[in-house]
Enzyme design. Structure first.
Site, PDB file in Angstrom:
ATOM      1  N   PHE A   1      65.168  95.669  78.151  1.00 30.89           N
ATOM      2  CA  PHE A   1      65.476  95.257  79.516  1.00 30.89           C
ATOM      3  C   PHE A   1      66.983  95.246  79.700  1.00 30.89           C
ATOM      4  CE2 PHE A   1      61.263  93.385  79.193  1.00 30.89           C
ATOM      5  CZ  PHE A   1      60.750  93.535  80.466  1.00 30.89           C
TER       6      PHE A   1
ATOM      7  N   TYR B   1      54.634  91.628  75.375  1.00 30.45           N
ATOM      8  CA  TYR B   1      53.248  91.513  75.838  1.00 30.45           C
ATOM      9  C   TYR B   1      52.228  91.675  74.723  1.00 30.45           C
ATOM     10  CZ  TYR B   1      55.384  91.519  80.396  1.00 30.45           C
ATOM     11  OH  TYR B   1      56.157  91.195  81.480  1.00 30.45           O
TER      12      TYR B   1
ATOM     13  N   PHE C   1      59.284 101.008  83.465  1.00 31.58           N
ATOM     14  CA  PHE C   1      58.003 100.488  83.940  1.00 31.58           C
ATOM     15  C   PHE C   1      58.170  99.481  85.073  1.00 31.58           C
ATOM     16  CE2 PHE C   1      59.081  98.005  80.136  1.00 31.58           C
ATOM     17  CZ  PHE C   1      59.106  96.717  80.650  1.00 31.58           C
ATOM     18  N   ASP C   2      59.387  98.965  85.265  1.00 27.91           N
ATOM     19  CA  ASP C   2      59.591  97.989  86.331  1.00 27.91           C
ATOM     20  C   ASP C   2      61.092  97.797  86.548  1.00 27.91           C
ATOM     21  OD1 ASP C   2      58.959  96.132  88.283  1.00 27.91           O
ATOM     22  OD2 ASP C   2      58.567  94.495  86.884  1.00 27.91           O
TER      23      ASP C   2
ATOM     24  N   TYR D   1      67.017  93.309  86.954  1.00 36.11           N
ATOM     25  CA  TYR D   1      66.586  93.866  85.680  1.00 36.11           C
ATOM     26  C   TYR D   1      65.991  95.257  85.856  1.00 36.11           C
ATOM     27  CZ  TYR D   1      61.771  92.960  86.993  1.00 36.11           C
ATOM     28  OH  TYR D   1      60.567  92.964  87.644  1.00 36.11           O
TER      29      TYR D   1
ATOM     30  N   ILE E   1      58.068  86.336  79.625  1.00 36.91           N
ATOM     31  CA  ILE E   1      57.795  86.597  78.212  1.00 36.91           C
ATOM     32  C   ILE E   1      58.821  85.877  77.331  1.00 36.91           C
ATOM     33  CG2 ILE E   1      56.597  88.786  78.603  1.00 36.91           C
ATOM     34  CD1 ILE E   1      59.217  90.245  77.878  1.00 36.91           C
TER      35      ILE E   1
END
Length: 108
Positions: free
Chosen positions: A100, A83, A37-38, A26, A57
């Protein structure tokens, strides 16, 4: 509000069932500015989790459940399925909508 899936590449395998352990790649970005962010590739290994049991999530639990093995897709997730008002880890602001890019590699 919730999650919508946009298919990039169709899968050719089964769909996951609640409790299955999934292996995914991902990349997570903020919808507002596209900032990453990731990403699982930043760690050099795919991400594993059990689907449908609250380990991720809500947007992932519901969005990935619609995928089939081998599929690559974009999950557009509103903040209430992400979140929420708390944000996360100092990198996801409160009430942020997320995108994502996900690839379902394995179902066990």
């Amino acid at each position: 509000m919730g999650v919508t899936k946009e298919t990039i590449r169709e899968g050719d395998g089964p769909k996951p069932q609640t409790g299955d352990t999934l292996t995914m790649h991902y990349i997570g970005t903020l919808k507002d500015n596209g900032e990453k962010f990731d990403a699982s590739s930043d760690r050099g290994r795919p991400f594993k989790f059990k689907i449908g049991v609250g380990q991720v999530i809500k947007g992932w639990d519901e969005g990935v459940a619609q995928m089939s093995k081998g599929e690559k897709a974009l999950l557009h997730i509103t903040s209430d399925y992400g979140y929420g008002a708390r944000g996360a880890g100092g990198v996801i602001p409160p009430n942020a909508d997320l995108v994502f890019e996900v690839e379902l590699l394995e179902i066990n």
